[in-house]
Design a protein around this motif. Structure first.
Motif, short mmCIF file in Angstrom:
data_model
loop_
_atom_site.label_atom_id
_atom_site.label_comp_id
_atom_site.label_asym_id
_atom_site.label_seq_id
_atom_site.Cartn_x
_atom_site.Cartn_y
_atom_site.Cartn_z
N THR A 314 -8.04 -11.74 48.14
CA THR A 314 -8.03 -12.20 49.61
C THR A 314 -9.50 -12.17 50.13
OG1 THR A 314 -7.50 -10.17 50.41
CG2 THR A 314 -5.87 -11.54 49.82
N SER A 315 -9.84 -12.51 51.51
CA SER A 315 -10.78 -12.40 51.93
C SER A 315 -11.59 -11.13 51.95
CB SER A 315 -10.95 -13.22 53.18
OG SER A 315 -12.30 -12.73 53.81
N ALA A 316 -10.46 -9.98 52.22
CA ALA A 316 -10.62 -8.83 52.34
C ALA A 316 -11.15 -7.97 51.08
CB ALA A 316 -9.36 -7.94 53.15
N ASP A 317 -10.28 -8.45 50.18
CA ASP A 317 -10.55 -7.86 48.85
C ASP A 317 -12.03 -8.19 48.37
OD1 ASP A 317 -7.95 -6.93 48.39
OD2 ASP A 317 -7.29 -8.96 47.79
N ALA A 318 -12.38 -9.45 48.72
CA ALA A 318 -13.79 -10.05 48.23
C ALA A 318 -14.85 -9.29 48.86
CB ALA A 318 -13.90 -11.46 48.57
N LEU A 319 -14.69 -9.06 50.16
CA LEU A 319 -15.68 -8.15 51.05
C LEU A 319 -15.69 -6.70 50.50
CD1 LEU A 319 -14.82 -9.69 54.72
CD2 LEU A 319 -16.53 -10.27 53.14
N LYS A 320 -14.74 -6.46 50.32
CA LYS A 320 -14.65 -4.92 49.79
C LYS A 320 -15.09 -4.89 48.39
CE LYS A 320 -10.96 -1.58 47.98
NZ LYS A 320 -9.56 -1.53 48.04
N GLY A 321 -15.15 -5.82 47.54
CA GLY A 321 -15.55 -5.69 46.29
C GLY A 321 -17.07 -5.75 46.53
N CYS A 322 -17.60 -6.78 47.21
CA CYS A 322 -19.27 -7.02 47.50
C CYS A 322 -19.58 -5.65 48.06
CB CYS A 322 -19.24 -8.12 48.51
SG CYS A 322 -19.02 -9.91 48.10
N HIS A 323 -19.08 -5.07 48.81
CA HIS A 323 -19.53 -3.50 49.42
C HIS A 323 -19.81 -2.69 48.23
CE1 HIS A 323 -19.00 -0.45 52.71
NE2 HIS A 323 -20.24 -0.20 51.96
N LEU A 327 -23.06 -0.91 46.43
CA LEU A 327 -23.42 0.41 46.17
C LEU A 327 -23.64 0.70 44.83
CD1 LEU A 327 -20.80 2.06 48.60
CD2 LEU A 327 -23.19 1.79 49.02
N CYS A 328 -22.81 0.46 43.91
CA CYS A 328 -23.13 0.62 42.40
C CYS A 328 -24.43 0.10 41.74
CB CYS A 328 -22.16 0.00 41.46
SG CYS A 328 -20.29 0.90 41.88
N ASP A 329 -24.64 -0.96 42.30
CA ASP A 329 -26.12 -1.53 42.15
C ASP A 329 -27.30 -0.78 42.35
OD1 ASP A 329 -27.30 -3.58 40.49
OD2 ASP A 329 -27.86 -4.82 42.04
N LEU A 330 -26.92 -0.39 43.83
CA LEU A 330 -28.12 0.25 44.56
C LEU A 330 -28.35 1.65 43.85
CD1 LEU A 330 -30.00 -0.01 47.06
CD2 LEU A 330 -28.20 1.31 48.30
N ARG A 331 -27.24 2.41 43.30
CA ARG A 331 -27.23 3.84 42.95
C ARG A 331 -27.40 3.74 41.31
NH1 ARG A 331 -22.26 5.79 46.38
NH2 ARG A 331 -23.36 5.49 48.51
N GLY A 332 -27.61 2.67 40.71
CA GLY A 332 -27.59 2.59 39.29
C GLY A 332 -26.52 3.05 38.32
N ILE A 333 -25.24 2.79 39.07
CA ILE A 333 -23.93 2.91 38.36
C ILE A 333 -23.37 1.91 37.69
CG2 ILE A 333 -21.80 4.21 38.78
CD1 ILE A 333 -22.65 4.92 41.53
N PRO A 334 -23.18 2.06 36.26
CA PRO A 334 -22.30 0.92 35.51
C PRO A 334 -20.96 0.86 36.15
CG PRO A 334 -23.19 2.87 33.93
CD PRO A 334 -23.39 3.47 35.39
N ALA A 364 -17.02 -16.42 47.24
CA ALA A 364 -18.20 -17.05 46.73
C ALA A 364 -19.35 -15.83 46.61
CB ALA A 364 -18.63 -18.12 47.37
N LYS A 365 -19.31 -14.88 47.92
CA LYS A 365 -20.25 -14.00 47.82
C LYS A 365 -20.09 -12.78 46.79
CE LYS A 365 -20.17 -14.28 53.14
NZ LYS A 365 -19.55 -13.57 54.28
N MET A 366 -18.80 -12.77 46.69
CA MET A 366 -18.68 -11.76 45.67
C MET A 366 -19.17 -12.19 44.30
SD MET A 366 -15.24 -9.61 44.67
CE MET A 366 -15.01 -8.42 43.39
N ALA A 367 -18.79 -13.39 43.75
CA ALA A 367 -19.27 -13.93 42.43
C ALA A 367 -20.71 -13.80 42.67
CB ALA A 367 -18.79 -15.37 42.47
N ALA A 368 -21.61 -14.31 43.70
CA ALA A 368 -23.00 -14.13 43.74
C ALA A 368 -23.45 -12.70 43.65
CB ALA A 368 -23.30 -14.51 45.10
N THR A 369 -22.58 -11.93 44.20
CA THR A 369 -22.98 -10.27 43.96
C THR A 369 -23.02 -9.87 42.53
OG1 THR A 369 -22.20 -9.88 46.15
CG2 THR A 369 -22.52 -7.83 44.67
N VAL A 370 -21.97 -10.45 41.95
CA VAL A 370 -21.68 -10.00 40.61
C VAL A 370 -23.06 -10.74 39.67
CG1 VAL A 370 -20.28 -10.58 38.33
CG2 VAL A 370 -19.09 -9.77 40.63
#
Length: 535
Positions: A314-323, A327-334, A364-370
């Protein structure tokens, strides 16, 4: 130091049933941790009066062996409101946190700006909004920003937890809003309670402003310690505490789970519990985005982030996934993606086109983040990966570093999976290790995907932890090699030893040889049989 006096302390602890600010700090920091307190005398001798400590405690303490900057409101001092000197002290602590590159932990319990002095709190560069500006800048530099709402968090102060990387709120104690119930009533005539307007349940379940719901202060402070442990910041204490432990539940259970038709949140958590060290999983935003499980864990001592879904996002799931992915990308976490789309995906009949459009935008935001993540991404399809989940959950087209699937998994962009369902019922007794290839693998099956190299292999469910551990080990080795590699501007240059024992670097390409250099090379060839053609 009882900054607000005995009556204020009694009201804070007995009536409001909250911990004092220094008790909160003791519980969040390591046992016997030193505390380097800053600006203890700030607020004394001000033109507008004496305010011991400026209504806030700041200093450096250690949490799970990691040095952190603590910024904690003292609600016994005029309700934790901000004076001009409070803002100055706050910003100075942020400056130190940024210069030392240490995490900042905000213990929020404040009624906002002290209204009689609000004109002195906002106009200058180093006042008011600068607090939020510095939060954003520090976060962009990879300096974690963590907030706990353990009391009032009103007016401009509400930006502190909402701009933090991760935020915790205490039920029935923490409230978060720009304007309270009296303002709402005056503006709209609506009568609403503080809990309805900005309580823990509302912000964790509906708005998503808060990431973690805590039943009491002790739980919130413990949750903050867990967050610090997931920051991927090396420390001696953390390295001692995360000795590799096997999961508490047998991996053989995963075979039974792979055949479950209807999966829900509990099934995803059961899978995770049979993969990660000690079956310990620090879940992120557990009350927001019901179809996506996100959180941190260790696998063979390696800190990882995990995303597992069990329904259409859902929209909430995607926003949660982006967030979480940010964080993982910022902290270098696989990151490990566990694909588990429902085979029967149905859109709710009462869904409004506007809601579907918002969901599409957020996915789409989540796909771009991935797509733009720099950290290692490993995907495992434990159930199915269907339709646009192939985008948001790092399917084959989004280039996971490694991509595996369980034998009964399905990978398809089509919603019609009847052929797969029939084949799946026949496959339940199939022995992967026996190498039986007599089956006609339907399009969408894990074996069809593997045969066409859409994924990197079909693995037995009970081997998931081992395969992921080996994958992380290989990735880690490659990353260490990259760190050691020196930057060069050309390919490797061949080195040729001349007869004069000097070293000549033959440049890449076809350079023009000078007469002297050509003579040296001709003589070298004549005197070196290895370079002379066979007769």
């Amino acid at each position: 130091m009882l900054a607000g006096g005995k009556r204020a302390v009694e009201r804070h602890t007995v009536v409001n049933k909250k911990l004092l600010v220094r008790d909160r700090l003791k519980k969040i920091m390591d046992k016997d941790s030193p505390f380097l307190e800053l600006s203890k005398t700030a607020g004394l001798g001000m033109d507008y009066g004496n305010f011991p400590g400026a209504g806030i405690v700041t200093g450096i303490g250690w949490v799970n062996g990691v040095a952190c900057m603590m910024l904690a409101n003292d609600a016994t001092m005029t309700g934790g409101t901000y004076f001009p000197i409070t803002v100055t002290k706050y910003i100075r602590a942020q400056e130190i946190s940024e210069s030392l590159h240490i995490p900042a932990i905000f213990l929020v319990d404040s009624g906002g700006v002290f209204l009689p002095l609000q004109a002195q709190c906002f106009p200058d560069k180093k006042q008011g909004g600068t607090i939020f500006y510095r939060q954003a800048i520090a976060s962009s530099k990879g300096i974690p920003q963590i907030a706990i709402v353990g009391g009032s968090c009103h007016a401009g102060g509400a930006y502190i937890p909402t701009m933090a990387d991760e935020a915790i709120i205490v039920d029935r104690i923490g409230t978060l809003f720009l304007g309270g119930p009296p303002l709402v009533k005056a503006a709209t005539g609506e009568i609403v309670s503080e809990e309805e307007l900005g309580g823990a349940s509302m912000h964790c379940r509906v708005s998503g402003c808060m990431d973690y719901f805590s039943g009491n202060e002790e739980e919130a402070l413990s949750s903050c310690r867990d967050i610090v442990a997931s920051l991927n910041i090396p420390s001696e204490e953390i390295s001692k505490d995360i000795s590799v432990q096997l999961p508490l539940f047998p991996s053989s259970d995963l075979t039974a789970l792979s055949g479950v038709e209807e999966r829900d949140r509990s099934t995803t958590l059961e899978i995770i519990a049979r993969i990660v060290d000690g079956s310990r999983f620090h879940e992120f935003k557990p009350l927001f985005g019901a179809n996506l499980v996100t959180g941190f864990a260790f696998l063979d001592g390696q800190l990882i982030g995990i995303l597992g879904h069990h329904g259409a996002l859902t929209s909430a799931d995607a926003l949660k996934g982006c967030h979480f992915l940010f964080l993982c990308d910022l902290r270098g976490i696989p990151v490990i993606f566990l694909h588990n789309s429902p085979l029967d995906r149905q859109t709710s009949a009462d869904s409004h086109p506007e809601d579907l459009g918002i969901a599409l935008k957020d996915k789409a935001k989540m796909a771009a983040t991935v797509s733009n993540m720099q950290v290692p991404k490993i995907a495992v399809t434990v159930g199915a990966c269907l339709e646009d989940d192939c985008y948001t959950m790092c399917g084959p087209g989004f280039q996971p570093w490694l991509n595996f699937a369980w034998p009964l998994a399905c990978l398809s962009m089509k919603q019609d999976t009847e052929d797969f369902k029939r084949w799946k019922s026949e496959m339940k007794d199939f022995n992967v290790e026996a190498g039986n290839l007599d089956f006609d693998f339907p399009v969408g099956s894990a074996f069809h995907a593997s045969c066409n190299t859409l994924i990197d292999g079909v693995i037995l469910p009970e081997h998931t932890r081992k395969v992921l551990s080996l994958s992380l080990s290989v990735i880690r080795q490659g990353q260490e090699t990259i760190k050691r590699k020196q930057v060069t501007t050309s390919a490797v240059l061949r080195i040729v030893e001349t007869v004069t024992s000097k070293t000549t670097h033959v440049q890449a390409g076809h350079p023009t040889l000078t007469p002297d250099r050509k003579t040296h090379l001709d003589e070298l060839i004549r005197n070196d049989r290895r370079l002379t053609p066979d007769k």
